[in-house]
Write an enzyme that holds these catalytic residues in place. Structure first.
Site, short mmCIF file in Angstrom:
data_model
loop_
_atom_site.label_atom_id
_atom_site.label_comp_id
_atom_site.label_asym_id
_atom_site.label_seq_id
_atom_site.Cartn_x
_atom_site.Cartn_y
_atom_site.Cartn_z
N ASP A 293 -15.36 2.69 7.86
CA ASP A 293 -14.36 3.74 7.52
C ASP A 293 -15.10 4.57 6.24
O ASP A 293 -14.85 5.68 6.01
CB ASP A 293 -13.12 2.86 6.74
CG ASP A 293 -12.06 3.89 6.23
OD1 ASP A 293 -11.52 4.77 7.11
OD2 ASP A 293 -11.97 3.91 5.22
N ARG B 153 -14.81 13.03 7.94
CA ARG B 153 -13.70 13.51 8.25
C ARG B 153 -13.20 14.78 7.23
O ARG B 153 -12.82 15.68 7.45
CB ARG B 153 -12.36 12.47 8.33
CG ARG B 153 -12.70 11.78 9.57
CD ARG B 153 -11.58 10.39 9.62
NE ARG B 153 -10.30 10.92 9.34
CZ ARG B 153 -9.46 10.10 8.46
NH1 ARG B 153 -9.77 8.76 8.16
NH2 ARG B 153 -8.16 10.56 8.36
N LYS C 187 -8.75 -1.14 5.89
CA LYS C 187 -9.14 -1.75 4.52
C LYS C 187 -8.07 -2.76 4.28
O LYS C 187 -8.39 -3.70 3.52
CB LYS C 187 -9.05 -0.46 3.59
CG LYS C 187 -10.52 0.22 3.79
CD LYS C 187 -10.13 1.74 2.90
CE LYS C 187 -9.37 2.65 3.54
NZ LYS C 187 -9.64 4.02 3.15
N HIS D 102 0.72 -1.17 0.04
CA HIS D 102 -0.08 -0.02 0.16
C HIS D 102 0.77 1.13 -0.07
O HIS D 102 1.95 1.36 0.64
CB HIS D 102 -0.82 0.26 1.20
CG HIS D 102 -1.72 1.12 1.47
ND1 HIS D 102 -2.98 1.51 0.49
CD2 HIS D 102 -1.39 2.29 1.83
CE1 HIS D 102 -3.40 2.68 0.74
NE2 HIS D 102 -2.61 3.18 1.66
N1 URA Z 1 -6.26 7.31 2.87
C1 URA Z 1 -7.16 6.76 3.40
O1 URA Z 1 -7.73 5.34 3.25
N2 URA Z 1 -7.43 6.84 4.63
C2 URA Z 1 -7.08 8.17 5.09
O2 URA Z 1 -7.37 8.50 6.17
C3 URA Z 1 -6.06 8.74 4.36
C4 URA Z 1 -5.64 8.35 3.27
#
Ligand code: URA
Length: 426
Positions: free
Chosen positions: A165, A172, A191, A86
């Site tokens: 999320d 957010r 994730k 990632h």
């Molecule tokens: N990428 C994500 O998946 N989440 C975050 O909070 C910031 C970048």
């Protein structure tokens, strides 16, 4: 149904700097996913976390609760180890494209869930969709089958992964709580843990084109994510890598696919090759495959694996890639060493040329982007091409050029070469 907690007491505990209990965390994430905790209550809790942070055990539990809010993929039935990578996002970051088939060519399964472009950073799915016929929307069973038969799959993250999320990230975004290390780390890791990998290698970017512009912040984020992964029984490590200048010499969807193919053919820019190999070594070593991955780039095995990956997902690996209808070249205005070529400026220019989206529903242009004719450290002479802008819609050139104002420096002195891998956290 009666609820075991109430949102106000959870918010006030965090506001007062107390650590939340496992039961409080499990409840608040679940109740938010069910709509029982309201958006404004979660916004207040996110802001309390922004100011008061979370302890390591709280953060591990928070991530686990987010992970459990959605589906979890399971590749434990495969007869191969699984490794995933990632990246926190950068300009010209096409590394997944050569990396996934390269690692798969050594018998390690690579289940790579990817996203679309966000702001000035490109998305792997947008890049691959510039290959005629290629598609990234696969079912879980198609992904499993492809991992068995081809060894690597690059697919869109399903909507059912880490459901909490998905809601929290959108919240957010509109409540100034994105740039908070515990919230970023738990968002990414929930994730990634849902993707069912045994090994996770993180590429945490730092510099002008990255989320974390300062090294110390990037290091802290890397450490936090490694701790979360390890606490959840996933072998996790991170490289902290430079994002002050774009990776390679192309930024934009089809342009980056072209460059990735050059790397798979044994060529390509030195920094793309170096970063691909550094990440491949970490993924393979963590799976106890001790080889020099440079070999399969040189002998064509990684390219064979790429061709299978593209064909399995409906793409034609031999098809010509789209070319932009219009180009505009910017020349160096003096002679000297190129000492700076700013990742953020180039990323925004490429985005404005059509390689990225202004709004979520926009289509990207496959052929738009920027080609770099020189990289920091190269000597350039006045009048020599520095950058070429590509787009199908030439009215975009002016705004793209504005983003490049002050984005480079040519000086008489030569800068110290900056390494691409700046740190490692395990
Ligand atoms: N990428 C994500 O998946 N989440 C975050 O909070 C910031 C970048």
């Amino acid at each position: 149904m009666s609820e075991p907690f109430d949102a106000v007491s959870v918010i006030s505990a965090k506001r007062d700097g107390l650590a939340l209990s496992d039961a409080q965390i499990d409840w608040v994430i679940d109740a938010y996913t069910r709509g029982v905790v309201a958006e404004e209550q979660m916004a207040a809790l996110a802001m309390a976390i922004y100011f008061k942070s979370m302890t390591a055990p709280e953060l591990t539990r928070w991530t686990l609760a987010m992970l459990n809010s959605g589906e979890r993929l399971d590749y434990s039935g495969l007869e191969k180890p699984t490794a995933d990578k990632h990246s926190t996002g950068g300009v010209g970051d096409k590394i997944t494209l050569p990396l996934a088939p390269l690692v798969a060519s050594y018998g390690v399964a690579v289940p790579q869930l990817s996203g679309r472009g966000l702001g000035h950073t490109g998305g792997t799915l947008d890049k691959l969709e510039s290959i005629p016929g290629w598609r990234g929307n696969l079912s879980n069973s198609q992904m499993y089958q492809q991992l068995e038969q081809v060894g690597a799959v690059i697919a869109a993250a399903g909507v059912d992964l880490a459901l909490a999320d998905r809601k929290l990230y959108a919240l957010r975004d509109i409540t100034a709580t994105v740039d908070c290390i515990p919230l970023i780390a738990s968002s990414i890791m929930s994730k990634k843990l849902a993707s069912g990998t045994q090994v996770l290698v993180l590429d945490v970017k730092t510099g002008s084109g990255a989320f974390m512009t300062e090294y110390a912040q990037a290091y802290k984020l890397a450490e936090t994510m490694v701790e979360i992964g390890t606490a959840n029984q996933v072998k996790t490590l991170a490289l902290i890598t430079d994002m002050t200048t774009p990776i390679g010499t192309t930024v934009g969807n089809a342009l980056e696919v072209q460059e990735a193919q050059e790397v798979l053919a044994g060529g390509g820019p030195a920094d793309v090759v170096e970063l691909t190999l550094a990440l491949a070594r970490e993924m393979l070593h963590a799976c106890q495959v001790d080889v020099d991955p440079a070999e399969n780039l040189a002998n064509g095995k990684a390219m064979d694996s790429w061709r299978k990956l593209i064909s399995a997902q409906g793409g034609d690996p031999d098809a010509a890639l789209p070319k932009a209808k219009h180009t505009h070249t910017i020349n160096a205005d003096e002679s000297g060493t190129l000492t700076r070529l700013d990742a953020l400026g180039v990323g925004i220019a490429s985005w404005r040329l059509g390689a990225g989206r202004e709004r979520k529903e926009d289509q990207v242009q496959a052929a738009a982007g920027v080609v770099l004719h020189a990289k920091p450290g190269d000597y350039v002479t006045a009048g020599q091409p520095l950058l070429t802008l590509h787009t199908d819609t030439p009215e975009r050139f002016a705004r793209a050029q504005a983003a490049l104002d002050g984005a480079w420096e040519i000086k008489v002195d030569s800068p110290e070469p900056r390494p691409i891998v700046l740190g490692r956290v395990e």
